[in-house]
Design an enzyme around this catalytic site. Structure first.
Site, PDB file in Angstrom:
ATOM      1  N   GLU A   1      38.890  39.923  45.717  1.00  0.00           N
ATOM      2  CA  GLU A   1      38.822  40.324  44.318  1.00  0.00           C
ATOM      3  C   GLU A   1      40.140  40.036  43.613  1.00  0.00           C
ATOM      4  O   GLU A   1      41.190  40.505  44.047  1.00  0.00           O
ATOM      5  CB  GLU A   1      38.536  41.821  44.198  1.00  0.00           C
ATOM      6  N   CYS A   2      40.099  39.291  42.539  1.00  0.00           N
ATOM      7  CA  CYS A   2      41.241  39.081  41.651  1.00  0.00           C
ATOM      8  C   CYS A   2      42.472  38.593  42.417  1.00  0.00           C
ATOM      9  O   CYS A   2      42.561  37.414  42.752  1.00  0.00           O
ATOM     10  CB  CYS A   2      41.528  40.341  40.851  1.00  0.00           C
ATOM     11  N   GLY A   3      43.418  39.473  42.730  1.00  0.00           N
ATOM     12  CA  GLY A   3      44.574  39.053  43.514  1.00  0.00           C
ATOM     13  C   GLY A   3      44.183  38.463  44.845  1.00  0.00           C
ATOM     14  O   GLY A   3      44.817  37.522  45.349  1.00  0.00           O
TER      15      GLY A   3
END
Length: 436
Positions: free
Chosen positions: A324-326
């Site tokens: 997720e994301c990072g």
């Protein structure tokens, strides 16, 4: 299936403001610490999809902090968490997001849903009688929202505080006037507050901030509120026997407590590890790389060759990974940090993530599949450059365009952050590597 009703009663208020930057996060934390130091059991909640403010509030209150959002977490869950907390807590504080009426659903919507009074924090810097007009505007804007008191923040002197108190309109009073103080300041960066674990001396600062509030007369408790809700059904144990490795350190810290609780309740064994410092990946069936600040630690991540090799081997073995994301950024071939330096990452997905120097995406989104609709949000300051075609797109509720979702082998990756309790069966499929 029968359900049980949960009832509780506690002093409670939603701490809000006319807009962001008024100081409500630190005021909420200082109030929590003030009453905790007085011997009360304090529970704090956060409106909206925020990871960073809850870290501060957990240190302040000494209790776990959960997100409440009528759309993302659902109205029933909002009522249940508050009623459950009221069974044991003396005081419940809900920190709002943005301005009181900003967003849909807004902090005001949550207060009305739960039957909580709102307690606005208004930055009084540069204001005199206009302060009362702002307070009156907030109090009169929605007929179903209860506002009886307000807090003045960053007051210049005792005389300034008396002037503000004397200018309050009928039906409203000034709970307290907080002077300008270093104890009430907390640093932030591009995604919000600096993570609580990175702040040296935070406990001492919170104690000092609590004393500032006490001297300002803010040690009086808000009104008692009766809270009632139906207990939710337990989720199915779809992850029995599964070992899920969860990255958790300064680079990977964006973890909703409710997400971890759900995985545990569904039968998973969670094994936490640090991609920054750990030499090996724990033995696991699935891997979760959540969001955080990999761009601040890219050189250190790139230098941890044994860890990178272990994650690549996990992927090569066709074992599930949720990024997720990072986590997505670290799965790329390269990451370009805020200073323009390029770092080699995992290389599980082609292309690179590049810090943009400004906000790139913000808003509520969801991922709809046959297994359920996973609700959540997007919020990032980087851009993705990849030739890979998305497997799907999240649905945009508000804010930025829909985020692409990538699947390569058993890896699922996106900038989209999911709130797992909104779709337990879909989450189980992600971690089991099953078709969506």
């Amino acid at each position: 299936m029968t359900t049980s009703t949960i009832r509780g009663e506690a002093h409670a208020a939603l701490i809000t403001a006319p807009g962001s930057g008024q100081g409500k996060s630190m005021v909420t934390a200082a109030l929590a610490r003030l009453h905790r130091n007085a011997g009360l059991r304090v529970r704090v909640f956060k409106h909206g999809p925020d990871y960073l403010d809850p870290m501060l509030q957990e240190v302040a209150s000494g209790q776990p902090v959960y997100q409440l959002h009528p759309w993302m977490t659902g109205e029933d869950e909002c009522r249940w968490r508050l009623a459950e907390a009221a069974r044991e807590a003396d005081l419940i504080l809900v920190e709002g997001s943005m301005g009181l009426f900003d967003g849909d659903p807004s902090s005001a919507d949550l207060a009305i849903l739960a039957g909580l009074p709102a307690l606005p924090v208004i930055d009084a810097w540069g204001m005199a009688q206009t302060f009362g007009a702002v307070a009156q505007g907030l109090a009169n804007f929605h007929p179903d929202l209860a506002i009886h008191e307000v807090i003045a923040n960053r007051v210049g002197s005792p005389g300034h505080g008396r002037l503000l108190a004397g200018g309050m309109p009928a039906g409203l009073s000034l709970l307290g006037a907080i002077p300008r103080s270093e104890a009430m300041k907390i640093p932030d960066r591009h995604l919000g507050l600096v993570q609580a674990g990175e702040l040296a001396g935070l406990d001492a600062q919170l104690d000092a901030a609590a004393e500032v509030l006490k001297e300002a007369g803010l040690d009086r408790l808000p009104a008692r509120v009766a809270l009632e809700a139906e207990a939710p059904e337990s989720p199915p144990r779809l992850l029995d026997g599964m070992r899920i490795a969860v990255a958790r350190d300064d680079a990977f810290a964006f973890l909703y407590r409710a997400n971890l609780d759900l995985l545990d309740t569904m039968g998973a064994e969670l094994r936490f590890f640090s991609p920054l410092a750990g030499p090996v990946l724990p033995e696991c069936d699935a891997l979760w790389l959540p969001g955080g600040y990999p761009e601040l630690h890219a050189a250190r991540l790139a230098a941890n060759a044994p860890m990178l090799a272990a994650i690549r081997a996990h992927h090569d073995a066709d074992r599930p990974i949720l990024a997720e994301c990072g986590g997505l950024m670290v799965c790329m071939e390269r990451l370009v940090d805020g200073q323009g330096s390029e770092h080699a990452m995992l290389g599980l997905l082609p292309g690179r993530a590049r810090m943009a120097g400004k906000l790139s995406a913000l808003g509520l989104q969801s991922l709809a599949t046959e297994a359920g609709e996973l609700r959540g949000h997007t919020y990032h300051h980087s851009l993705l450059e990849t030739p890979l075609e998305p497997f799907a797109h999240a649905r945009r509720l508000a804010g930025s365009p829909a985020e692409p979702v990538y699947r390569l082998g058993a890896l699922t990756a996106s900038y989209f952050h999911g709130y797992f309790p909104s779709a337990p069966r879909l989450v189980a499929r992600l971690f089991r590597g099953e078709p969506l």
